[in-house]
Design a protein around this motif. Sequence first.
Motif, PDB file in Angstrom:
ATOM      1  N   ALA A 405       0.814  -1.255   0.103  1.00 63.88           N
ATOM      2  CA  ALA A 405       0.196   0.004  -0.079  1.00 63.88           C
ATOM      3  C   ALA A 405       0.819   1.246   0.026  1.00 63.88           C
ATOM      4  CB  ALA A 405      -0.896   0.105   1.196  1.00 63.88           C
ATOM      5  N   SER A 406       1.870   1.062   0.794  1.00 63.96           N
ATOM      6  CA  SER A 406       2.957   2.480   0.800  1.00 63.96           C
ATOM      7  C   SER A 406       3.438   2.665  -0.522  1.00 63.96           C
ATOM      8  CB  SER A 406       3.902   2.283   1.975  1.00 63.96           C
ATOM      9  OG  SER A 406       3.202   2.121   3.220  1.00 63.96           O
ATOM     10  N   TYR A 407       3.955   1.751  -1.474  1.00 65.85           N
ATOM     11  CA  TYR A 407       4.596   1.694  -2.570  1.00 65.85           C
ATOM     12  C   TYR A 407       3.325   2.360  -3.546  1.00 65.85           C
ATOM     13  CZ  TYR A 407       6.733   0.533  -7.061  1.00 65.85           C
ATOM     14  OH  TYR A 407       7.237   0.353  -8.304  1.00 65.85           O
ATOM     15  N   VAL A 408       2.408   1.840  -3.538  1.00 63.20           N
ATOM     16  CA  VAL A 408       1.278   2.246  -4.481  1.00 63.20           C
ATOM     17  C   VAL A 408       0.987   3.870  -4.137  1.00 63.20           C
ATOM     18  CG1 VAL A 408      -1.147   2.168  -5.046  1.00 63.20           C
ATOM     19  CG2 VAL A 408       0.303   0.282  -4.952  1.00 63.20           C
ATOM     20  N   GLN A 409       0.884   4.161  -2.912  1.00 62.28           N
ATOM     21  CA  GLN A 409       0.820   5.601  -2.651  1.00 62.28           C
ATOM     22  C   GLN A 409       1.825   6.528  -3.071  1.00 62.28           C
ATOM     23  OE1 GLN A 409      -2.308   7.037  -1.275  1.00 62.28           O
ATOM     24  NE2 GLN A 409      -3.109   4.827  -1.235  1.00 62.28           N
ATOM     25  N   ALA A 410       2.962   5.784  -3.060  1.00 65.39           N
ATOM     26  CA  ALA A 410       4.133   6.765  -3.750  1.00 65.39           C
ATOM     27  C   ALA A 410       4.009   6.878  -4.993  1.00 65.39           C
ATOM     28  CB  ALA A 410       5.603   5.931  -3.352  1.00 65.39           C
ATOM     29  N   LEU A 411       3.564   5.826  -5.782  1.00 66.07           N
ATOM     30  CA  LEU A 411       3.225   5.750  -7.268  1.00 66.07           C
ATOM     31  C   LEU A 411       2.171   6.944  -7.211  1.00 66.07           C
ATOM     32  CD1 LEU A 411       3.099   2.124  -8.305  1.00 66.07           C
ATOM     33  CD2 LEU A 411       4.982   3.758  -8.809  1.00 66.07           C
ATOM     34  N   LYS A 412       1.095   6.933  -6.730  1.00 67.49           N
ATOM     35  CA  LYS A 412       0.099   7.889  -6.797  1.00 67.49           C
ATOM     36  C   LYS A 412       0.355   9.499  -6.532  1.00 67.49           C
ATOM     37  CE  LYS A 412      -4.444   9.188  -4.120  1.00 67.49           C
ATOM     38  NZ  LYS A 412      -5.170   8.934  -5.313  1.00 67.49           N
ATOM     39  N   LYS A 413       1.376   9.548  -5.919  1.00 67.26           N
ATOM     40  CA  LYS A 413       1.924  10.888  -5.671  1.00 67.26           C
ATOM     41  C   LYS A 413       2.681  11.324  -6.772  1.00 67.26           C
ATOM     42  CE  LYS A 413       4.798  13.755  -2.745  1.00 67.26           C
ATOM     43  NZ  LYS A 413       5.709  13.987  -1.373  1.00 67.26           N
ATOM     44  N   LEU A 414       3.393  10.582  -7.249  1.00 68.47           N
ATOM     45  CA  LEU A 414       4.166  10.775  -8.572  1.00 68.47           C
ATOM     46  C   LEU A 414       3.558  10.791  -9.663  1.00 68.47           C
ATOM     47  CD1 LEU A 414       6.903   8.250  -7.920  1.00 68.47           C
ATOM     48  CD2 LEU A 414       7.380  10.840  -7.912  1.00 68.47           C
ATOM     49  N   ILE A 415       2.404  10.202  -9.871  1.00 70.13           N
ATOM     50  CA  ILE A 415       1.696  10.273 -11.018  1.00 70.13           C
ATOM     51  C   ILE A 415       0.560  11.412 -11.149  1.00 70.13           C
ATOM     52  CG2 ILE A 415      -0.412   9.190 -12.419  1.00 70.13           C
ATOM     53  CD1 ILE A 415       1.037   6.485 -11.474  1.00 70.13           C
ATOM     54  N   GLU A 416       0.062  11.574  -9.906  1.00 75.58           N
ATOM     55  CA  GLU A 416      -0.887  12.888  -9.748  1.00 75.58           C
ATOM     56  C   GLU A 416       0.015  14.250  -9.769  1.00 75.58           C
ATOM     57  OE1 GLU A 416      -4.821  10.857  -7.333  1.00 75.58           O
ATOM     58  OE2 GLU A 416      -3.314  12.142  -5.950  1.00 75.58           O
ATOM     59  N   THR A 417       1.176  14.099  -9.520  1.00 82.26           N
ATOM     60  CA  THR A 417       2.103  15.578  -9.636  1.00 82.26           C
ATOM     61  C   THR A 417       3.015  15.049 -10.410  1.00 82.26           C
ATOM     62  OG1 THR A 417       1.400  15.739  -7.311  1.00 82.26           O
ATOM     63  CG2 THR A 417       3.278  17.310  -8.325  1.00 82.26           C
ATOM     64  N   PRO A 418       2.833  14.997 -11.723  1.00 82.07           N
ATOM     65  CA  PRO A 418       3.766  14.474 -12.854  1.00 82.07           C
ATOM     66  C   PRO A 418       5.107  15.257 -12.979  1.00 82.07           C
ATOM     67  CG  PRO A 418       2.108  15.391 -13.789  1.00 82.07           C
ATOM     68  CD  PRO A 418       1.363  15.401 -12.389  1.00 82.07           C
ATOM     69  N   VAL A 419       4.977  16.425 -12.510  1.00 84.16           N
ATOM     70  CA  VAL A 419       6.373  17.341 -12.774  1.00 84.16           C
ATOM     71  C   VAL A 419       7.548  16.428 -11.961  1.00 84.16           C
ATOM     72  CG1 VAL A 419       5.886  18.856 -10.631  1.00 84.16           C
ATOM     73  CG2 VAL A 419       7.469  19.555 -12.587  1.00 84.16           C
ATOM     74  N   LEU A 420       7.182  15.858 -10.696  1.00 82.69           N
ATOM     75  CA  LEU A 420       8.041  15.105 -10.193  1.00 82.69           C
ATOM     76  C   LEU A 420       8.704  13.986 -10.548  1.00 82.69           C
ATOM     77  CD1 LEU A 420       5.843  14.609  -6.441  1.00 82.69           C
ATOM     78  CD2 LEU A 420       7.828  16.426  -7.010  1.00 82.69           C
ATOM     79  N   LEU A 421       8.136  13.564 -11.807  1.00 78.18           N
ATOM     80  CA  LEU A 421       8.735  12.656 -12.516  1.00 78.18           C
ATOM     81  C   LEU A 421      10.049  13.004 -13.102  1.00 78.18           C
ATOM     82  CD1 LEU A 421       5.697  11.018 -14.475  1.00 78.18           C
ATOM     83  CD2 LEU A 421       6.906  10.144 -12.547  1.00 78.18           C
ATOM     84  N   PHE A 422      10.055  14.232 -13.170  1.00 76.32           N
ATOM     85  CA  PHE A 422      11.396  14.597 -13.814  1.00 76.32           C
ATOM     86  C   PHE A 422      12.374  15.445 -13.255  1.00 76.32           C
ATOM     87  CE2 PHE A 422       7.824  14.514 -16.984  1.00 76.32           C
ATOM     88  CZ  PHE A 422       8.167  13.635 -18.005  1.00 76.32           C
ATOM     89  N   ALA A 423      11.954  15.328 -11.833  1.00 75.95           N
ATOM     90  CA  ALA A 423      12.810  16.097 -10.885  1.00 75.95           C
ATOM     91  C   ALA A 423      13.823  15.317 -10.279  1.00 75.95           C
ATOM     92  CB  ALA A 423      11.741  16.571  -9.704  1.00 75.95           C
ATOM     93  N   ASP A 424      14.971  15.681  -9.828  1.00 72.90           N
ATOM     94  CA  ASP A 424      16.083  14.677  -9.346  1.00 72.90           C
ATOM     95  C   ASP A 424      15.742  14.653  -7.648  1.00 72.90           C
ATOM     96  OD1 ASP A 424      17.280  14.660 -11.532  1.00 72.90           O
ATOM     97  OD2 ASP A 424      18.472  16.272 -11.515  1.00 72.90           O
TER      98      ASP A 424
END
Length: 424
Positions: A405-424
């Motif tokens: 569940a914690s891993y999926v919540q981490a995915l949720k945060k990245l997907i819902e705030t997609p700018v984080l996908l490209f942040a270091d």
Amino acid sequence: MPRFTFNLPDIGEGIAEAEIVAWHVKVGDMISEDQPLADMMTDKATVEMESPVSGVVTKVAGEAGDVIAIGAMLVEVEVAGEAKAETAEAAPLATEPAASIVEDENLHAPEPIFVAEVTPTSVATASAQPAAPAAETPGKVTASPAVRQRAKELGVDLTDVKAAGGHIRHADLDAFLSYGTQMGYRPVHATARRADEAVKVMGMRRRIADNMAASKRHIPHFTYVEEIDVTAIEAMRADLNANRGTKPKLTLLPMLIVAICKAIPQYPMMNARFDDDAGIVTRHGAVHLGMATQTDAGLMVPVIRDAQDRNIWQLATEITRLAEAARSGSAKSGELSGSTLTITSLGALGGITTTPVINRPEVAIIGPNKIVERPMFVGDRIEARKLMNLSISCDHRVVDGWDAASYVQALKKLIETPVLLFAD
């Protein structure tokens, strides 16, 4: 005449046996040197075996679906001439065999079939008719608009329907349908009955059956599902595609893979393989992501190597390359094994949620489901948002529910705030 025995050679990877997928010859056939004999399947690929001699086939090892041990007789050939060698074994193949698969993209929903309900009244009416129902005398047919519409949809001429009192009701139409079917009448939209068909489970289909059965037998699965708002990432994807230039067109999959890889360092137990015989879990540093792909031959899992080192454009290119290799049958065995985590998606066909089966010996599999647009509260407003359920199935022997569940919540945060996908 001397007889030549062709034994099944070692066809790579140290396997002990192979399955006969198809025969190209039969007993009594005259064959020539290098003529295809049979298609043999290992765990990873299909190999075409060729005859090293010319002659007449006198014996074959079995039928399609049988499993033959390496070194056992595959074909016996009566050869012409004074050849003295009676048994020979081909040299191991020097090249890796290719998997022959074709992706099925032609899925059609069946047309609806109307099934008439037969009531006690209708049965009684039908049994009272000694011959096919028909109008006794030509004339005006009386029936309600609903009965007329139903008869029109079924392709029934109401003048053929016999009714007590002359006024045709639904029960009379039911009786006509019930009796008429026995007499060979079929409504115009009825689907033709097909004969029963026995299909032998063999080849890739049997490999899949064995692997799925082993996975469910050995692994205590649990599935966790979370709803994710993909409105922002879908808008970003549209902007990237509009300005991609010569780069490949993006689907959502490369962006999901970036999120999957970015969250792994914090949850390394998700990217692991479990050797239950040795009792050892190996948490892998690199993400070799399996990509479940449906084909005519069955489910294949080509692998994106070192997915964590690729950007979205590189991932899109590799996804396309592997898909084309799968369709053309040129995927090498090394591209179909060694995954550490798998993603599976039905794309636009996806349902509200899935409970995917783990690709053993991995410990987790991720399943994005279809995107739907629904009203959603955003603060004190209601907005139309694009939502997607994300499923994950895990091996409960080595992955706790809290970790999944914690891993999926981490995915949720990245997907819902997609700018984080490209942040270091």
